[in-house]
Scaffold this motif. Structure first.
Motif, PDB file in Angstrom:
ATOM      1  N   PRO A 156     -11.740  24.408  28.259  1.00 32.09           N
ATOM      2  CA  PRO A 156     -10.547  25.164  28.679  1.00 32.09           C
ATOM      3  C   PRO A 156      -9.357  24.948  27.749  1.00 32.09           C
ATOM      4  CG  PRO A 156     -10.961  23.323  30.170  1.00 32.09           C
ATOM      5  CD  PRO A 156     -12.155  23.441  29.294  1.00 32.09           C
ATOM      6  N   VAL A 157      -9.283  23.757  27.138  1.00 27.95           N
ATOM      7  CA  VAL A 157      -8.220  23.519  26.150  1.00 27.95           C
ATOM      8  C   VAL A 157      -8.423  24.440  24.948  1.00 27.95           C
ATOM      9  CG1 VAL A 157      -7.211  21.819  24.590  1.00 27.95           C
ATOM     10  CG2 VAL A 157      -7.925  21.138  26.897  1.00 27.95           C
ATOM     11  N   GLN A 158      -9.671  24.554  24.506  1.00 30.27           N
ATOM     12  CA  GLN A 158     -10.008  25.435  23.394  1.00 30.27           C
ATOM     13  C   GLN A 158      -9.668  26.877  23.722  1.00 30.27           C
ATOM     14  OE1 GLN A 158     -13.949  24.788  21.751  1.00 30.27           O
ATOM     15  NE2 GLN A 158     -14.296  26.972  21.502  1.00 30.27           N
ATOM     16  N   LEU A 159     -10.019  27.317  24.935  1.00 33.62           N
ATOM     17  CA  LEU A 159      -9.714  28.680  25.351  1.00 33.62           C
ATOM     18  C   LEU A 159      -8.212  28.912  25.406  1.00 33.62           C
ATOM     19  CD1 LEU A 159     -10.790  31.399  26.397  1.00 33.62           C
ATOM     20  CD2 LEU A 159     -10.707  30.440  28.710  1.00 33.62           C
ATOM     21  N   GLY A 160      -7.477  27.897  25.883  1.00 32.68           N
ATOM     22  CA  GLY A 160      -6.028  28.018  25.935  1.00 32.68           C
ATOM     23  C   GLY A 160      -5.405  28.153  24.558  1.00 32.68           C
ATOM     24  N   LEU A 161      -5.939  27.429  23.577  1.00 34.65           N
ATOM     25  CA  LEU A 161      -5.416  27.527  22.215  1.00 34.65           C
ATOM     26  C   LEU A 161      -5.661  28.907  21.627  1.00 34.65           C
ATOM     27  CD1 LEU A 161      -6.543  24.057  20.766  1.00 34.65           C
ATOM     28  CD2 LEU A 161      -4.211  24.776  21.356  1.00 34.65           C
ATOM     29  N   LEU A 162      -6.805  29.487  21.951  1.00 29.21           N
ATOM     30  CA  LEU A 162      -7.142  30.803  21.410  1.00 29.21           C
ATOM     31  C   LEU A 162      -6.351  31.915  22.086  1.00 29.21           C
ATOM     32  CD1 LEU A 162     -11.034  30.466  21.073  1.00 29.21           C
ATOM     33  CD2 LEU A 162      -9.323  30.303  19.268  1.00 29.21           C
ATOM     34  N   GLU A 163      -6.078  31.741  23.377  1.00 21.47           N
ATOM     35  CA  GLU A 163      -5.388  32.787  24.140  1.00 21.47           C
ATOM     36  C   GLU A 163      -3.902  32.522  24.301  1.00 21.47           C
ATOM     37  OE1 GLU A 163      -7.418  33.207  27.822  1.00 21.47           O
ATOM     38  OE2 GLU A 163      -9.189  34.175  26.927  1.00 21.47           O
ATOM     39  N   SER A 214     -25.684  35.049  34.693  1.00 24.54           N
ATOM     40  CA  SER A 214     -24.320  35.570  34.832  1.00 24.54           C
ATOM     41  C   SER A 214     -24.077  36.296  36.157  1.00 24.54           C
ATOM     42  CB  SER A 214     -24.011  36.516  33.665  1.00 24.54           C
ATOM     43  OG  SER A 214     -24.933  37.592  33.641  1.00 24.54           O
ATOM     44  N   ALA A 215     -25.141  36.723  36.836  1.00 21.79           N
ATOM     45  CA  ALA A 215     -24.969  37.425  38.110  1.00 21.79           C
ATOM     46  C   ALA A 215     -24.745  36.462  39.280  1.00 21.79           C
ATOM     47  CB  ALA A 215     -26.182  38.306  38.402  1.00 21.79           C
ATOM     48  N   LEU A 216     -24.960  35.170  39.055  1.00 21.37           N
ATOM     49  CA  LEU A 216     -24.789  34.200  40.138  1.00 21.37           C
ATOM     50  C   LEU A 216     -23.305  33.888  40.351  1.00 21.37           C
ATOM     51  CD1 LEU A 216     -27.661  31.674  39.297  1.00 21.37           C
ATOM     52  CD2 LEU A 216     -27.689  33.546  40.959  1.00 21.37           C
ATOM     53  N   PRO A 217     -22.899  33.625  41.587  1.00 19.23           N
ATOM     54  CA  PRO A 217     -21.485  33.315  41.868  1.00 19.23           C
ATOM     55  C   PRO A 217     -21.160  31.857  41.542  1.00 19.23           C
ATOM     56  CG  PRO A 217     -22.739  33.309  43.913  1.00 19.23           C
ATOM     57  CD  PRO A 217     -23.698  33.730  42.828  1.00 19.23           C
ATOM     58  N   LEU A 218     -21.093  31.541  40.275  1.00 20.57           N
ATOM     59  CA  LEU A 218     -20.823  30.172  39.838  1.00 20.57           C
ATOM     60  C   LEU A 218     -19.331  29.970  39.608  1.00 20.57           C
ATOM     61  CD1 LEU A 218     -23.732  29.811  37.248  1.00 20.57           C
ATOM     62  CD2 LEU A 218     -23.678  28.982  39.611  1.00 20.57           C
ATOM     63  N   PRO A 219     -18.824  28.739  39.798  1.00 21.21           N
ATOM     64  CA  PRO A 219     -17.396  28.487  39.582  1.00 21.21           C
ATOM     65  C   PRO A 219     -17.003  28.514  38.112  1.00 21.21           C
ATOM     66  CG  PRO A 219     -18.547  26.443  40.091  1.00 21.21           C
ATOM     67  CD  PRO A 219     -19.538  27.547  40.299  1.00 21.21           C
ATOM     68  N   VAL A 220     -17.994  28.390  37.220  1.00 18.64           N
ATOM     69  CA  VAL A 220     -17.764  28.393  35.776  1.00 18.64           C
ATOM     70  C   VAL A 220     -18.751  29.370  35.148  1.00 18.64           C
ATOM     71  CG1 VAL A 220     -17.713  26.978  33.679  1.00 18.64           C
ATOM     72  CG2 VAL A 220     -17.020  25.978  35.860  1.00 18.64           C
ATOM     73  N   GLU A 221     -18.314  30.037  34.089  1.00 17.80           N
ATOM     74  CA  GLU A 221     -19.194  30.990  33.409  1.00 17.80           C
ATOM     75  C   GLU A 221     -20.464  30.284  32.930  1.00 17.80           C
ATOM     76  OE1 GLU A 221     -18.970  34.220  33.061  1.00 17.80           O
ATOM     77  OE2 GLU A 221     -17.100  34.280  34.197  1.00 17.80           O
ATOM     78  N   LEU A 239     -14.199  19.191  29.224  1.00 16.56           N
ATOM     79  CA  LEU A 239     -12.737  19.226  29.309  1.00 16.56           C
ATOM     80  C   LEU A 239     -12.120  19.901  28.088  1.00 16.56           C
ATOM     81  CD1 LEU A 239     -11.964  15.670  30.755  1.00 16.56           C
ATOM     82  CD2 LEU A 239     -11.675  17.874  31.909  1.00 16.56           C
ATOM     83  N   SER A 240     -12.824  19.839  26.959  1.00 16.15           N
ATOM     84  CA  SER A 240     -12.283  20.455  25.747  1.00 16.15           C
ATOM     85  C   SER A 240     -12.394  21.978  25.766  1.00 16.15           C
ATOM     86  CB  SER A 240     -13.009  19.913  24.512  1.00 16.15           C
ATOM     87  OG  SER A 240     -14.317  20.457  24.400  1.00 16.15           O
ATOM     88  N   ALA A 300      -6.627  22.624  38.199  1.00 11.83           N
ATOM     89  CA  ALA A 300      -7.868  22.971  38.894  1.00 11.83           C
ATOM     90  C   ALA A 300      -8.987  23.267  37.898  1.00 11.83           C
ATOM     91  CB  ALA A 300      -7.630  24.182  39.802  1.00 11.83           C
ATOM     92  N   ASP A 301      -8.638  23.939  36.796  1.00 11.33           N
ATOM     93  CA  ASP A 301      -9.641  24.229  35.764  1.00 11.33           C
ATOM     94  C   ASP A 301     -10.187  22.942  35.160  1.00 11.33           C
ATOM     95  OD1 ASP A 301      -9.344  26.951  36.112  1.00 11.33           O
ATOM     96  OD2 ASP A 301      -7.831  27.149  34.535  1.00 11.33           O
ATOM     97  N   LEU A 302      -9.295  22.012  34.871  1.00 14.09           N
ATOM     98  CA  LEU A 302      -9.718  20.751  34.266  1.00 14.09           C
ATOM     99  C   LEU A 302     -10.579  19.943  35.230  1.00 14.09           C
ATOM    100  CD1 LEU A 302      -6.430  19.685  32.432  1.00 14.09           C
ATOM    101  CD2 LEU A 302      -8.506  20.647  31.419  1.00 14.09           C
ATOM    102  N   LEU A 303     -10.202  19.945  36.510  1.00  9.52           N
ATOM    103  CA  LEU A 303     -10.987  19.209  37.498  1.00  9.52           C
ATOM    104  C   LEU A 303     -12.381  19.812  37.638  1.00  9.52           C
ATOM    105  CD1 LEU A 303     -11.202  17.030  39.645  1.00  9.52           C
ATOM    106  CD2 LEU A 303     -10.205  18.634  41.297  1.00  9.52           C
ATOM    107  N   THR A 304     -12.453  21.137  37.700  1.00  7.96           N
ATOM    108  CA  THR A 304     -13.759  21.808  37.802  1.00  7.96           C
ATOM    109  C   THR A 304     -14.622  21.500  36.587  1.00  7.96           C
ATOM    110  OG1 THR A 304     -12.797  23.614  39.102  1.00  7.96           O
ATOM    111  CG2 THR A 304     -14.908  24.034  38.027  1.00  7.96           C
TER     112      THR A 304
END
Length: 225
Positions: free
Chosen positions: A173-180, A46-53, A170-171, A187-191
């Motif tokens: 960020p969709v899942q996170l969007g449904l929850l939030e 988690s301390a690394l500068p990654l584009p995704v958690e 791909l599912s 850009a999120d989907l492409l990443t």
């Protein structure tokens, strides 16, 4: 970590008994538990500068690896769907039963509720892929198609992993969007597509080799020459 190690050992035992009904059922039930807990180890990065958690990458990688591995161990394409269905049952159990049981227990002994038992989605089940059946369906379809078309066994696992990993990624960020209550950006989907393709291909490559190792010991009776 202890649960992950325990379930890895369980998978080894059940894989050796894959020729029996209880061995196949054991695999289908133990793999979802390992899918649930193994991504936690990715928090070490988690301390690394990654584009995704890291835990999201871990979820995509381990879910794909274990789905492909379980399917190849049993040798039946529908095994992926059975594992994904069992994973959904685990998610539902953790989502509804565990918070309810915690409240009932707290009320019975007069204790205040612990943290994370408010109106927010429960943290652990919310990180389990909700659309695992879609990824499993892609994995099962590619295995069946590869067998019908006679594709090389050296390539099919990577294809299964890459496609299944991409769908699972791909599912998320969709899942996170449904929850939030918000939708993912392009850009999120492409990443996530890039992450899923890379992590899934690696997962498929490793899954095929783990499956070979786990298929070596078997409870099937030896045949005479």
């Amino acid at each position: 970590m202890s649960i992950s190690i325990t379930m890895a050992g369980s998978i080894i035992v059940f894989a050796a008994a894959r020729d029996t009904g209880w061995g196949r059922v054991g695999l289908i039930l133990s793999i979802p538990v390992l899918i649930t807990f193994s991504p936690i180890t990715a928090n070490a990065f988690s301390a690394l500068p990654l584009p995704v958690e890291p835990d999201v990458i871990g979820t995509v990688f381990f879910a794909t690896l274990l789905l492909v591995m379980g399917t190849l161990i049993v040798g039946r394409s529908r095994t992926a769907l059975a594992i994904a269905a069992a994973l959904g049952a685990v998610q539902a159990f953790l989502w509804w039963f565990s918070p309810w049981a915690a409240r009932v227990y707290a009320d019975s002994v007069g204790l205040p509720l612990r943290d994370n038992l408010g109106d927010d989605a429960p943290e652990m089940p919310a990180e389990i892929p909700m659309f695992a059946l879609l990824g499993a369906g892609v994995i099962a379809a590619l295995l069946a198609l590869g067998r019908r078309r006679g594709w090389s066994a050296r390539i099919v696992p990577q294809l299964m992993g890459a496609a299944g990993g991409t769908v699972t990624a791909l599912s998320m960020p969709v899942q996170l969007g449904l929850l939030e209550g918000s939708g993912p950006s392009a850009a999120d989907l492409l990443t996530m597509a890039v992450v899923g393709l890379a992590a899934g291909a690696l997962a498929g490559y490793l899954a095929a080799r783990f499956a070979v190792l786990l298929r070596e010991p078997s409870t099937a009776p030896a045949t005479k020459d």
